[in-house]
Design a protein around this motif. Structure first.
Motif, PDB file in Angstrom:
ATOM      1  N   ILE A 106      19.995  21.060  25.187  1.00  0.00           N
ATOM      2  CA  ILE A 106      20.775  22.087  25.480  1.00  0.00           C
ATOM      3  C   ILE A 106      20.548  23.490  24.715  1.00  0.00           C
ATOM      4  N   THR A 107      19.964  24.027  25.626  1.00  0.00           N
ATOM      5  CA  THR A 107      19.635  25.617  25.292  1.00  0.00           C
ATOM      6  C   THR A 107      20.470  26.560  25.853  1.00  0.00           C
ATOM      7  N   VAL A 108      20.833  27.252  24.890  1.00  0.00           N
ATOM      8  CA  VAL A 108      22.136  28.332  25.410  1.00  0.00           C
ATOM      9  C   VAL A 108      21.662  29.611  25.350  1.00  0.00           C
ATOM     10  N   MET A 109      22.414  30.568  26.158  1.00  0.00           N
ATOM     11  CA  MET A 109      22.249  31.962  25.618  1.00  0.00           C
ATOM     12  C   MET A 109      23.622  32.705  25.742  1.00  0.00           C
ATOM     13  N   ALA A 110      23.748  33.623  24.993  1.00  0.00           N
ATOM     14  CA  ALA A 110      25.302  34.383  24.734  1.00  0.00           C
ATOM     15  C   ALA A 110      24.996  35.765  24.449  1.00  0.00           C
ATOM     16  N   ASP A 111      25.721  36.452  24.921  1.00  0.00           N
ATOM     17  CA  ASP A 111      25.939  38.015  24.737  1.00  0.00           C
ATOM     18  C   ASP A 111      26.463  38.144  23.320  1.00  0.00           C
ATOM     19  N   VAL A 112      25.760  38.704  22.408  1.00  0.00           N
ATOM     20  CA  VAL A 112      26.325  38.814  20.929  1.00  0.00           C
ATOM     21  C   VAL A 112      27.260  40.041  20.827  1.00  0.00           C
ATOM     22  N   THR A 113      27.404  40.721  21.819  1.00  0.00           N
ATOM     23  CA  THR A 113      28.425  41.896  21.788  1.00  0.00           C
ATOM     24  C   THR A 113      29.692  41.541  22.224  1.00  0.00           C
ATOM     25  N   GLN A 114      29.853  40.331  22.888  1.00  0.00           N
ATOM     26  CA  GLN A 114      31.289  39.685  23.105  1.00  0.00           C
ATOM     27  C   GLN A 114      31.824  38.846  21.959  1.00  0.00           C
ATOM     28  N   MET A 115      30.944  38.676  20.882  1.00  0.00           N
ATOM     29  CA  MET A 115      31.414  37.712  19.803  1.00  0.00           C
ATOM     30  C   MET A 115      32.097  38.309  18.862  1.00  0.00           C
ATOM     31  N   PRO A 116      32.920  37.703  17.995  1.00  0.00           N
ATOM     32  CA  PRO A 116      33.691  38.293  16.931  1.00  0.00           C
ATOM     33  C   PRO A 116      32.605  39.013  15.739  1.00  0.00           C
ATOM     34  N   SER A 117      32.846  40.057  15.347  1.00  0.00           N
ATOM     35  CA  SER A 117      31.972  40.751  14.356  1.00  0.00           C
ATOM     36  C   SER A 117      31.304  39.859  13.181  1.00  0.00           C
ATOM     37  N   ASN A 118      29.917  40.200  12.700  1.00  0.00           N
ATOM     38  CA  ASN A 118      29.544  39.102  11.835  1.00  0.00           C
ATOM     39  C   ASN A 118      29.671  37.541  12.172  1.00  0.00           C
ATOM     40  N   ALA A 119      29.296  37.194  13.398  1.00  0.00           N
ATOM     41  CA  ALA A 119      29.382  36.086  13.672  1.00  0.00           C
ATOM     42  C   ALA A 119      28.193  35.100  13.304  1.00  0.00           C
ATOM     43  N   PHE A 120      27.200  35.801  12.816  1.00  0.00           N
ATOM     44  CA  PHE A 120      25.920  35.062  12.573  1.00  0.00           C
ATOM     45  C   PHE A 120      25.697  35.186  11.150  1.00  0.00           C
ATOM     46  N   GLY A 121      24.812  34.283  10.708  1.00  0.00           N
ATOM     47  CA  GLY A 121      24.445  34.026   9.198  1.00  0.00           C
ATOM     48  C   GLY A 121      22.978  33.492   9.269  1.00  0.00           C
ATOM     49  N   TYR A 122      22.491  33.293   8.155  1.00  0.00           N
ATOM     50  CA  TYR A 122      21.110  32.518   7.803  1.00  0.00           C
ATOM     51  C   TYR A 122      20.833  31.642   6.780  1.00  0.00           C
TER      52      TYR A 122
END
Length: 497
Positions: free
Chosen positions: A419-435
């Protein structure tokens, strides 16, 4: 706040098992990732659980709360007249794998019982595909892209009117030095969260890029995406030049177009002018390799367009012949008249009709933007949080019984295995990513399907909760940014298409 179960306590510190680092956290402190904290002995997910709420179609008002500094706080109303979707932003992870996803939410969609499995995935195999709208030369294909001197990716195959970067990936995150992995992870995190990142291309340019913003190349902000290659530009605007000029050359790093030789010019009975182009002739009026790639005219390295011309054929050319040379964005242009020796002389004044045509070329150029697509592969641990038999989830996705989204945004699922996915980060809620410091990127991912399908693939039925229960924990409510289908809509599924 979303709480995570505490499995171990030692010397007054609680152990966080949300990632392989397994931090012991003192009261009032956060872990190495800054995503989890010890609050009075409870393990708390620091970022707020985020839901997307859509009331527009029903005429209601959407009141964002705790979305950005300065925005109004939530008024406490979670009346179900609105349609809500629980995203994985702020939801927590499934690590160390044996646990069900943090939220497995049930709700009805047009009378159909649906379930959404919500989790923040820890992605070691992930990166970003970056599209930069410019014809300027950024660096040779496969040239290394660096941040603070560390390799984080490379230049990849360019697309029509755009240059492309492939950033991140497991080899940069974990296959090199610790510093390379840390800087790669940090660059990906900032890009995916909408921050700008400075980078350098070996043998190429310095770049500053930010998702949704114009790229800055060697400290100059790019403004236009080319209207087309030189040949296409000739075809589009040939009629507008008729009667105002005898020859037009559209300078382009890919295909330089020449009006009198081009098929469009021939069909419009443009006479031969005796022009000679230094380059490899492809087909009539279309030339490759007129110059080296660069940041000059039309993505070439030239600043004087006459350098791509040879001597005019004296048997055909004539003194007084009028010639326009223009780039594919209309940013550079020059108007010339052949003197008695058949040499082009630059004219100070551009005739009004030609000025208008240059402006039309520029008008037809779209704004230059940077697009960032997150790409990641859902690993076994992530899938185990969805079902006790992970391969069934993969099959369900491929059979279009399960819809995949990232922060509520539709994800493109690659064909083939996994399940390899791609998505546009500009369409996501702000600060959606972490590490996490391993290092790896943490990204939101949701799997939505019919409740019966979830049961059939071996889902964690004991962990299913009504959406109202999840909404009680939601601390941040945002409106949809894009215009994609709502994640639970039937058209996302084979059975409803």
């Amino acid at each position: 706040m979303v709480k995570q179960r505490v499995e171990s306590v030692a010397n007054g510190k609680i152990r966080c098992d949300a990632c392989p680092v397994m931090c012991y956290i003192s009261d009032g402190r956060s872990g190495a990732c800054d995503r989890y904290a010890n609050v009075g002995g409870e393990l708390i997910r620091v970022d707020p659980l985020t839901i997307i709420e859509n009331t527009i179609s029903e005429g209601g008002n959407v009141v964002p709360f705790l979305a950005q500094p300065g925005e109004s706080e939530w008024d406490g109303d979670i009346v179900h007249a609105t349609r809500s979707f629980v995203t994985a932003v702020g939801a927590g992870t499934t690590y160390p794998d044996y646990k069900p996803a943090p939220f497995i939410v049930s709700q009805q969609e047009n009378g159909v019982d649906m379930v959404t499995v919500v989790t923040e995935g820890i992605f070691s195999y992930c990166g970003a595909k970056v599209k930069i709208d410019t014809d300027r030369f950024l660096g040779s294909e496969t040239a290394t892209v660096r941040v603070d001197g560390e390799a984080i990716g490379h230049v990849t195959t360019g697309e029509y009117g755009s240059q492309m970067l492939s950033l991140g990936g497991v080899h940069h995150l974990t296959g090199g030095s610790q510093k390379e992995g840390r800087i790669t992870c940090d660059a990906l995190l900032r890009l995916c969260n909408g921050e700008s990142v400075d980078m350098q291309v070996d043998g190429g340019v310095n770049l500053t890029i930010k998702a949704g913003a114009a790229p800055v190349i060697n400290d100059v902000e790019e403004s236009r995406m080319r209207v087309g290659c030189g040949s296409a530009t000739i075809g589009m605007f040939a009629k507008q030049w008729m009667g105002h000029v005898d020859e037009v050359v559209v300078v382009d790093d890919h295909i330089t177009g020449v009006l009198s030789e081009h098929q469009a010019g021939r069909l419009l009975d443009v006479p031969a002018t005796g022009i000679r182009i230094k380059g490899r002739r492809s087909t009539p009026g279309r030339y490759f390799q007129v110059a080296e790639p660069g940041i000059g005219w039309g993505g070439t390295n030239i600043s004087d367009p006459l350098t791509i011309l040879g001597d005019f054929d004296p048997k055909t050319a004539w003194p007084g012949m009028r010639m326009l040379m223009v780039s594919t964005t209309g940013e550079q242009y020059g108007y010339y008249i052949l003197d008695d020796n058949l040499r082009p002389e630059l004219q100070i004044i551009l005739p009004a009709a030609l000025q208008e045509s240059v402006e039309i070329i520029a008008e037809n150029c779209e704004p230059a933007l940077t697009s960032v697509l997150f790409i990641g592969g859902a690993g076994g641990s992530l899938r185990a949080g969805v079902t006790t038999n992970p391969v069934r989830l993969t099959r369900s996705v491929k059979e279009a019984l399960t819809h995949v989204s990232c922060g509520g945004v539709p994800a493109y699922v690659w064909p083939g295995g996994g399940i390899t996915v791609m998505a546009d980060v500009t369409q996501m809620p702000s600060n959606a990513f972490g590490y996490v410091p391993t290092p790896a990127l943490v990204a939101p991912i949701e799997f939505t399907m019919r409740l019966d399908d979830y049961r059939a693939l071996g889902g964690h039925m004991e962990a299913v909760m009504p959406i109202e229960q999840a909404l009680e924990l939601a601390e941040r409510k945002v409106t949809p940014i894009g215009r994609g289908p709502w994640p639970t809509e039937s058209r996302n599924f084979r059975w409803g298409a």
